[in-house]
Design a protein around this motif. Structure first.
Motif, PDB file in Angstrom:
ATOM      1  N   ARG A 189      -4.682  69.108 -42.200  1.00 54.00           N
ATOM      2  CA  ARG A 189      -5.563  67.937 -42.085  1.00 54.00           C
ATOM      3  C   ARG A 189      -4.834  66.622 -41.859  1.00 54.00           C
ATOM      4  O   ARG A 189      -5.477  65.563 -41.830  1.00 54.00           O
ATOM      5  CB  ARG A 189      -6.456  67.803 -43.326  1.00 54.00           C
TER       6      ARG A 189
ATOM      7  N   ALA B 235      -6.316  63.905 -39.592  1.00 51.36           N
ATOM      8  CA  ALA B 235      -7.495  63.170 -40.071  1.00 51.36           C
ATOM      9  C   ALA B 235      -7.085  62.067 -41.047  1.00 51.36           C
ATOM     10  O   ALA B 235      -7.628  60.957 -41.008  1.00 51.36           O
ATOM     11  CB  ALA B 235      -8.483  64.131 -40.728  1.00 51.36           C
ATOM     12  N   PHE B 236      -6.124  62.360 -41.918  1.00 53.24           N
ATOM     13  CA  PHE B 236      -5.621  61.313 -42.817  1.00 53.24           C
ATOM     14  C   PHE B 236      -5.002  60.185 -41.983  1.00 53.24           C
ATOM     15  O   PHE B 236      -5.236  59.004 -42.240  1.00 53.24           O
ATOM     16  CB  PHE B 236      -4.583  61.874 -43.797  1.00 53.24           C
TER      17      PHE B 236
ATOM     18  N   THR C  32      -5.642  59.306 -38.989  1.00 51.48           N
ATOM     19  CA  THR C  32      -6.676  58.545 -38.281  1.00 51.48           C
ATOM     20  C   THR C  32      -7.289  57.492 -39.205  1.00 51.48           C
ATOM     21  O   THR C  32      -7.498  56.338 -38.812  1.00 51.48           O
ATOM     22  CB  THR C  32      -7.758  59.497 -37.731  1.00 51.48           C
ATOM     23  N   GLY C  33      -7.553  57.895 -40.452  1.00 56.31           N
ATOM     24  CA  GLY C  33      -8.083  56.938 -41.432  1.00 56.31           C
ATOM     25  C   GLY C  33      -7.099  55.820 -41.706  1.00 56.31           C
ATOM     26  O   GLY C  33      -7.472  54.646 -41.805  1.00 56.31           O
ATOM     27  N   ILE C  34      -5.824  56.168 -41.809  1.00 63.38           N
ATOM     28  CA  ILE C  34      -4.789  55.157 -42.074  1.00 63.38           C
ATOM     29  C   ILE C  34      -4.721  54.159 -40.918  1.00 63.38           C
ATOM     30  O   ILE C  34      -4.689  52.949 -41.123  1.00 63.38           O
ATOM     31  CB  ILE C  34      -3.414  55.839 -42.287  1.00 63.38           C
TER      32      ILE C  34
ATOM     33  N   LEU D 157      -7.027  53.430 -38.681  1.00 64.95           N
ATOM     34  CA  LEU D 157      -8.226  52.590 -38.578  1.00 64.95           C
ATOM     35  C   LEU D 157      -8.230  51.515 -39.660  1.00 64.95           C
ATOM     36  O   LEU D 157      -8.712  50.405 -39.450  1.00 64.95           O
ATOM     37  CB  LEU D 157      -9.491  53.455 -38.681  1.00 64.95           C
TER      38      LEU D 157
ATOM     39  N   ASN E 149      -8.135  72.234 -35.044  1.00 64.02           N
ATOM     40  CA  ASN E 149      -9.259  71.346 -34.745  1.00 64.02           C
ATOM     41  C   ASN E 149      -8.849  69.877 -34.824  1.00 64.02           C
ATOM     42  O   ASN E 149      -9.158  69.085 -33.938  1.00 64.02           O
ATOM     43  CB  ASN E 149     -10.378  71.641 -35.754  1.00 64.02           C
ATOM     44  N   HIS E 150      -8.124  69.540 -35.897  1.00 62.99           N
ATOM     45  CA  HIS E 150      -7.764  68.127 -36.068  1.00 62.99           C
ATOM     46  C   HIS E 150      -6.713  67.691 -35.053  1.00 62.99           C
ATOM     47  O   HIS E 150      -6.718  66.546 -34.598  1.00 62.99           O
ATOM     48  CB  HIS E 150      -7.279  67.883 -37.493  1.00 62.99           C
TER      49      HIS E 150
ATOM     50  N   HIS F 141      -8.527  66.747 -32.005  1.00 56.66           N
ATOM     51  CA  HIS F 141      -9.299  65.499 -32.033  1.00 56.66           C
ATOM     52  C   HIS F 141      -8.430  64.247 -32.105  1.00 56.66           C
ATOM     53  O   HIS F 141      -8.787  63.218 -31.542  1.00 56.66           O
ATOM     54  CB  HIS F 141     -10.341  65.548 -33.150  1.00 56.66           C
TER      55      HIS F 141
ATOM     56  N   ARG G  78      -8.830  61.584 -29.097  1.00 57.33           N
ATOM     57  CA  ARG G  78      -9.184  60.190 -29.438  1.00 57.33           C
ATOM     58  C   ARG G  78      -8.062  59.240 -29.044  1.00 57.33           C
ATOM     59  O   ARG G  78      -8.282  58.073 -28.824  1.00 57.33           O
ATOM     60  CB  ARG G  78      -9.438  60.060 -30.946  1.00 57.33           C
TER      61      ARG G  78
ATOM     62  N   TYR H 201      -7.270  54.744 -29.561  1.00 54.30           N
ATOM     63  CA  TYR H 201      -8.557  54.859 -30.252  1.00 54.30           C
ATOM     64  C   TYR H 201      -8.795  53.681 -31.174  1.00 54.30           C
ATOM     65  O   TYR H 201      -9.845  53.038 -31.144  1.00 54.30           O
ATOM     66  CB  TYR H 201      -8.594  56.160 -31.054  1.00 54.30           C
TER      67      TYR H 201
ATOM     68  N   LEU I 282     -11.707  49.273 -33.070  1.00 47.92           N
ATOM     69  CA  LEU I 282     -11.700  48.055 -33.875  1.00 47.92           C
ATOM     70  C   LEU I 282     -12.117  46.838 -33.051  1.00 47.92           C
ATOM     71  O   LEU I 282     -12.733  45.914 -33.578  1.00 47.92           O
ATOM     72  CB  LEU I 282     -10.337  47.861 -34.539  1.00 47.92           C
TER      73      LEU I 282
END
Lengths: 650, 351
Positions: B79, B82-83, B85-87, B89, B111-112, B115, B119, B312, B317
């Motif tokens: 994952r 995904a972490f 991506t959050g960081i 953003l 999957n991640h 993506h 992105r 992305y 943003l």
């Protein structure tokens, strides 16, 4: 008191002017394509504007457009409104609007004896009757005689009303719901103008549709006014409810959660990051927040549930308030990441809009069966605070509380709502944001150890570790899901370290109870015989049932728990003061087991897992059972709106 | 589009990027060489340790963050994208490196990986490919070659292996590079990945000396490397081999079949042999290079594809900023939005 259930004569007392019932329950039912949720929503708005208290229950199928006319394609919207406090959507409708045979068949059973059926004869054709598995037209065979029936061709009347606008047949028939709404507005003496304004705004881009819908609305209203139908169709005026002065609006649980999260992030002085993945009935929160960017909100539609929570944890790690939301199956997928948030001690709010389970279960129906999952559902000893909202409006405060606990204790927090309160609306006295106490987040900016070293896993008086934003000069460190040294946070699987860290995580979450209010008795008093203990959306029916029981002289209290984990410090002592404890839940007895485990009390379950909320009557009957069959005295002409127990529990 | 990466060069040495943690990889593991290459590269690109974040999933490679003196987040299996991506953003100024492996990035986290690439989150994604599950003791992985004997495939694996670079390109990646653990050119590839604005995907062949020893010797071993490695460079002909090792060869395009072919280059005249000049922006050739079957062809290494697009986080943003522009973020107003009514006195008052 008189209700519509007693028939029009009871309401009018034999006079021409109908008396005003104090509360009425109306259910709109039709095909999922008939716009029943929209009709119900607009009727709710007009009811709120008329100053009535209200509660609603949208009940729709999981299919987006189920085949037309089928029994499983019926969509219904129930509203209970009145001049007194309304806390449930009502046990049984007084009025059923049935737009087709399937809607009649699936809903008429719930209608009070003597209640009113309004049916569109235009849809009771051979094909639709077959689809609803009627062999004979029920409008004509006398099978509905225990109710009052008002059947006329709404379809034809609508087509007639919108004829001047030159719509196609299909489009013209779509205005049926507005015609019906117009009639309902007339029945309850409502102003049409807000609806007209709303239609003009909605169809701004195609004025002809706005005009056609308004014409249908007006025609329905005029029909009530001019048809002078003898019999069941009467106009009633429901007086406004006595409420606290202030500004009001209606709010659904999903809206209130969204607003509460925004308020919570502001009180924490943090930007909010919301990572979500579409799932019913939780998606509405993502939809709402995506429109609120100017409040410091970033929304991210992730590739799956795991990425949704992982991105939120990543954002929390980077110094924002991470939030994610889902329903049971999605929450199950997020489990491992919740463990990481617990292990790395990062703030996070997880909203679970519960629905019927297990697996895909009942996507659009309500249940409270994720309580074990919320409290216990992770690998390892993984303690996490859990709080539950009791009504749509309550979601606002509970969301703020979830943010507070997450930030103050550096922990993930689960907020439980359910399909019922997520979709249901109620009037809400708009709160003043200034009335909430801020809980600004603090970030570590300098090394914090006694010898000038960095200790990312040192703890404050609450047991919380410091929050350290990447980007802060000089405070580089590493965190992760592997067991760590208390203090430095470096990888450390030693026996002493795991023991100490397991204890620290548990103590921290247990300690959340020290910062929450003592459990109160919502209704009743210490020394009563029976405590009815609830959590979440069962609040309304429990409260009304206990109120009714108390009016009959029964010694019953209602205790409603918001902080379901950790539990309020005084709850055990409070419960031990009652001889009997009854726990109504929309699951097979999960909170009952938690209470037994925590306090060794003889809590008895009252369980319902039909996908429908409890009725007041069901809980009243259980109270009577719990008290050995004692129904207490009669409730009657003491000025309350409460009908006799016999009419509710025949 | 303004992408936010550290502009000012930060002065550090390799020592500044070493943590006080004992490195726990097996002695001789290829990860050591990659760690050193990264720690050597970071000072060269002027990275600031306090603005650098290493994010990883689970596996041998994912222990990497513990050994780099920067911010580090060792997350859960598969994952990490995904972490990350959050960081990004939450704080696009952070320079995020993602370390993953063939199991973590291609199997549980496939999957991640897809993506974050489509992105185009501005990160460096280092996929250590050792074609085996190391940390769980040697099971075959999604990149293991057919017939791999392992505890879970005692008769030989029958799965067709995934090609990480082909996967990445298919997912829409705008930067694809390949290298191997002990290569002297790994640093150059890392620098190019870092310079690329957007998701930069780097597959690094890594020797698992316990469970898949010397798996890549067929192109990395001394003696065969020259004839079996094609290091592509933008603007230069695709040549490999040498007169000494058995002849200079090149990659040419067979116009009949629209596929690549190996041609002999005589006397340095690559032009008449039809050898292609590498263009890092040519996506079609990139596809062919990452899918060249090893054996008949050499292993394509270096920066295979590099054609940036807006990232992305910059796009997302900027859209958020636009949504905020000129709006009054008054919470009290928000709460009282929509159809409201006022209760001013008692219930008897009209509302």
């Amino acid at each position: 008191m008189a209700t519509l259930a007693d028939g029009p004569d009871a309401l009018t007392g034999g006079k021409e002017i109908p008396a005003a019932p104090e509360a009425v329950v109306v259910r709109f039912a039709g095909d999922s394509g008939d716009g029943m949720q929209l009709t119900g929503g607009q009727f709710t708005l007009s009811t709120a504007l008329a100053g009535n208290d209200l509660a609603t229950f949208p009940d729709f199928p999981a299919e987006i457009r189920a085949p037309q006319g089928t029994l499983f394609g019926v969509s219904a919207f129930q509203i209970n409104f009145g001049s007194t406090d309304i806390e449930t959507a009502g046990d049984q409708p007084d009025v059923l609007v049935a737009m087709n045979p399937a809607a009649l068949k699936t809903n008429v059973g719930a209608l009070k004896a003597g209640g009113l059926i309004i049916a569109d004869t235009g849809e009771f054709n051979k094909r639709n009757l077959e689809k609803a598995k009627y062999e004979v037209n029920p409008l004509e065979d006398g099978s509905l005689e225990k109710w009052q029936l008002l059947a006329f061709d709404i379809s034809a009347l609508t087509l007639e009303a919108v004829k001047p606008f030159g719509l196609g047949n299909k489009e013209a028939l779509r205005c049926k719901n507005m015609w019906t709404l117009g009639l309902a507005l007339w029945m309850f003496d409502r102003d049409r103008q807000p609806l007209i304004d709303w239609l003009n705004a909605k169809f701004k881009k195609s004025p002809v549709l706005a005009e056609a819908n308004i014409a249908a609305l007006n025609a329905g209203h005029a029909y009530g006014e001019t048809a002078e139908l003898a019999g069941p169709l009467k106009q009633y005026h429901i007086a406004p409810v006595e409420s606290e002065p202030g500004l009001y609006r209606t709010v659904t649980g999903a809206e209130a959660v969204s607003l509460g999260l925004v308020a919570g992030a502001q009180l924490a002085d943090l930007p909010m990051f919301f990572g979500g993945y579409p799932i019913t009935p939780a998606s509405a929160i993502l939809h709402n927040l995506a429109k609120l960017k100017e409040y410091g909100v970033t929304t991210f539609q992730a590739e799956d549930e795991i990425a949704a929570i992982a991105s939120a944890i990543g954002a929390s790690y980077a110094g924002q308030l991470g939030v994610t939301s889902s329903s049971g199956p999605g929450i199950a997928l997020k489990g491992e990441a919740m463990g990481l948030a617990i292990m790395t001690e990062l703030p996070l709010v997880i909203v679970n809009s519960q629905r019927g389970g297990p697996s895909t279960g009942l996507p659009t129906k309500t249940e409270q069966s994720d309580l074990y999952q919320a409290i216990y559902g992770r690998n390892g000893d993984a303690p996490m605070p859990v709080i539950a909202a009791r009504s749509p409006a309550d979601c606002f405060e509970v969301a703020i509380e979830a943010c507070r606990i997450a930030v103050e204790y550096m922990t993930p927090v689960m907020l439980l709502t359910d399909g019922y309160i997520a979709n249901a609306a109620e009037p809400w006295k708009v709160p003043d944001p200034e009335s909430f106490k801020p809980f600004p987040a603090k970030f570590l900016t300098e090394k914090n150890g006694p010898n000038g070293e960095l200790l990312p896993f040192s703890r404050n008086e609450k047991g919380a570790r410091p929050w350290i934003k990447p980007g802060t000069p000089g405070l580089m460190h590493r965190i992760g899901g592997i067991e760590k040294n208390p203090g430095t946070g470096n990888i450390d699987y030693s026996p002493a370290s795991h023991q100490a860290m397991t204890d620290a995580r548990k103590d921290k979450v247990d300690g959340v109870a020290k910062g929450i209010p003592a459990q109160d008795i919502t209704l009743g008093e210490e020394g009563d015989t029976l405590a009815v203990v609830g959590w979440g959306s069962t609040y309304g029916p429990i409260h009304q049932a206990v109120r009714r029981a108390r009016r009959r002289g029964l010694k019953v209290s209602h205790i409603h728990v918001r902080h379901v984990w950790p539990l309020p410090l005084n709850l055990g002592e409070l419960l031990k003061g009652y001889a009997k404890i009854l726990v109504p839940e929309m699951n097979t007895g999960q909170f009952k087991t938690v209470l037994r485990d925590q306090y060794l009390v003889d809590a008895k379950p009252l369980n319902k897992t039909s996908g429908q909320p409890f009725t007041i009557a069901e809980i009243e009957a259980a109270i009577t059972d719990a008290l050995g069959g004692d129904i207490g005295g009669e409730v009657d002409a003491d000025g309350t709106q409460l009908p006799s127990i016999k009419s509710v529990n025949p | 589009m303004n992408d936010m990466t550290p502009i000012t060069k930060f002065e550090t040495t390799i020592k500044d990027w070493e943590t006080d943690q004992e490195v726990r990889w097996c002695p001789g593991c290829g990860d050591y060489a990659i760690l050193k290459a990264v720690q050597r590269t970071l000072p060269e690109i002027g990275a600031d340790p306090s603005k650098t974040v290493f994010v990883s999933g689970i596996g041998c490679s994912s222990r990497f963050p513990y050994y780099v003196e920067s911010y580090g987040f060792h997350t859960i299996h598969g994952r990490a994208p995904a972490f990350a991506t959050g960081i990004k953003l939450a704080n696009p100024e952070l320079d995020v490196w993602l370390v993953t492996g063939d199991g973590d990035g291609m199997s549980i986290g496939g999957n991640h990986t897809m993506h974050i690439l489509r992105r185009n989150v501005n990160t460096q994604i280092l996929l250590f490919n050792n074609e085996i599950y190391g940390l769980t003791k040697g099971q075959y992985s999604p990149t293991s070659r057919e017939g791999t004997n392992s505890p879970t495939s005692p008769l030989g694996s029958v799965d067709r292996p995934a090609l990480p670079c082909a996967f990445a390109l298919g997912a829409g990646a705008r930067f694809i590079a390949r290298a191997y653990d002990v290569s002297k050119d790994l640093g150059g590839v890392l620098k190019a990945a870092h310079a690329h604005q957007g998701a930069a995907f780097v597959e690094i062949f890594q020797n698992c000396i316990v469970y898949n020893k010397d798996r890549f010797d067929d192109f990395t071993a001394k003696g065969v490397a020259d004839q079996n490695q094609l290091w592509v460079k933008d603007g230069e002909p695709m040549l490999f081999g040498s007169v000494k090792s058995g002849g200079v060869k090149g990659i040419a395009l067979d116009l009949e079949t629209l596929s690549l072919k190996v041609v002999d280059v005589v006397d340095g005249d690559w032009q008449s042999a039809g050898v292609i000049v590498h263009n890092v922006k040519n996506r079609a050739i990139a596809h062919m290079l990452v899918e060249m079957p090893f054996g008949p062809f050499p292993m394509a290494l270096g920066v295979i594809y590099d054609d940036p697009r807006p990232t992305y986080e910059a796009t997302a943003l900027a859209q958020d900023e636009q949504a905020r522009a000129g709006k009054d973020a008054n919470l009290a107003k928000l709460l009282g939005k929509g159809q409201t009514w006022t209760v001013s006195g008692t219930a008897a008052d009209p509302v």
